[in-house]
Scaffold this motif. Structure first.
Motif, short mmCIF file in Angstrom:
data_model
loop_
_atom_site.label_atom_id
_atom_site.label_comp_id
_atom_site.label_asym_id
_atom_site.label_seq_id
_atom_site.Cartn_x
_atom_site.Cartn_y
_atom_site.Cartn_z
N SER A 14 0.85 -1.19 0.00
CA SER A 14 0.00 0.00 0.00
C SER A 14 0.88 1.23 0.00
O SER A 14 1.85 1.33 0.73
N GLY A 15 0.55 2.16 -0.86
CA GLY A 15 1.35 3.37 -0.98
C GLY A 15 0.82 4.47 -0.08
O GLY A 15 -0.27 4.40 0.46
N VAL A 16 1.62 5.50 0.04
CA VAL A 16 1.25 6.66 0.83
C VAL A 16 1.65 7.91 0.05
O VAL A 16 2.64 7.90 -0.68
N SER A 17 0.83 8.96 0.14
CA SER A 17 1.19 10.23 -0.50
C SER A 17 1.07 11.34 0.53
O SER A 17 0.40 11.19 1.55
N PHE A 18 1.74 12.44 0.26
CA PHE A 18 1.78 13.56 1.20
C PHE A 18 1.32 14.83 0.50
O PHE A 18 1.94 15.28 -0.46
N GLU A 19 0.21 15.40 1.00
CA GLU A 19 -0.30 16.65 0.45
C GLU A 19 0.29 17.81 1.23
O GLU A 19 0.43 17.76 2.45
N SER A 20 0.63 18.88 0.53
CA SER A 20 1.20 20.06 1.16
C SER A 20 0.18 20.70 2.09
O SER A 20 -0.98 20.86 1.75
#
Length: 60
Positions: free
Chosen positions: A20-26
């Motif tokens: 499972s991936g993870v992303s980071f929003e500003s």
């Protein structure tokens, strides 16, 4: 928090596994995500399929 209690932040069990991936929003730029490009990180909109892939990170 009392003495000896863990500090704030994610515990190891909260990190993504290899599937499972993870992303980071500003925080200061809504809609802009951390993306990798040319071995560097940038904050850019993730508005295409390639951009979403660039903004998704997987644990190894």
């Amino acid at each position: 928090m009392g003495a000896g209690s863990p500090g704030p932040g994610p515990s190891p069990s909260n990190f993504a596994d290899k599937d499972s991936g993870v992303s980071f929003e500003s925080y200061s730029g809504a809609g802009r995500h951390l993306r990798h490009y040319d071995h560097l990180l940038h904050t850019r909109p993730a508005d295409t399929t390639l951009a979403r892939a660039d903004a998704t990170f997987y644990a190894e």
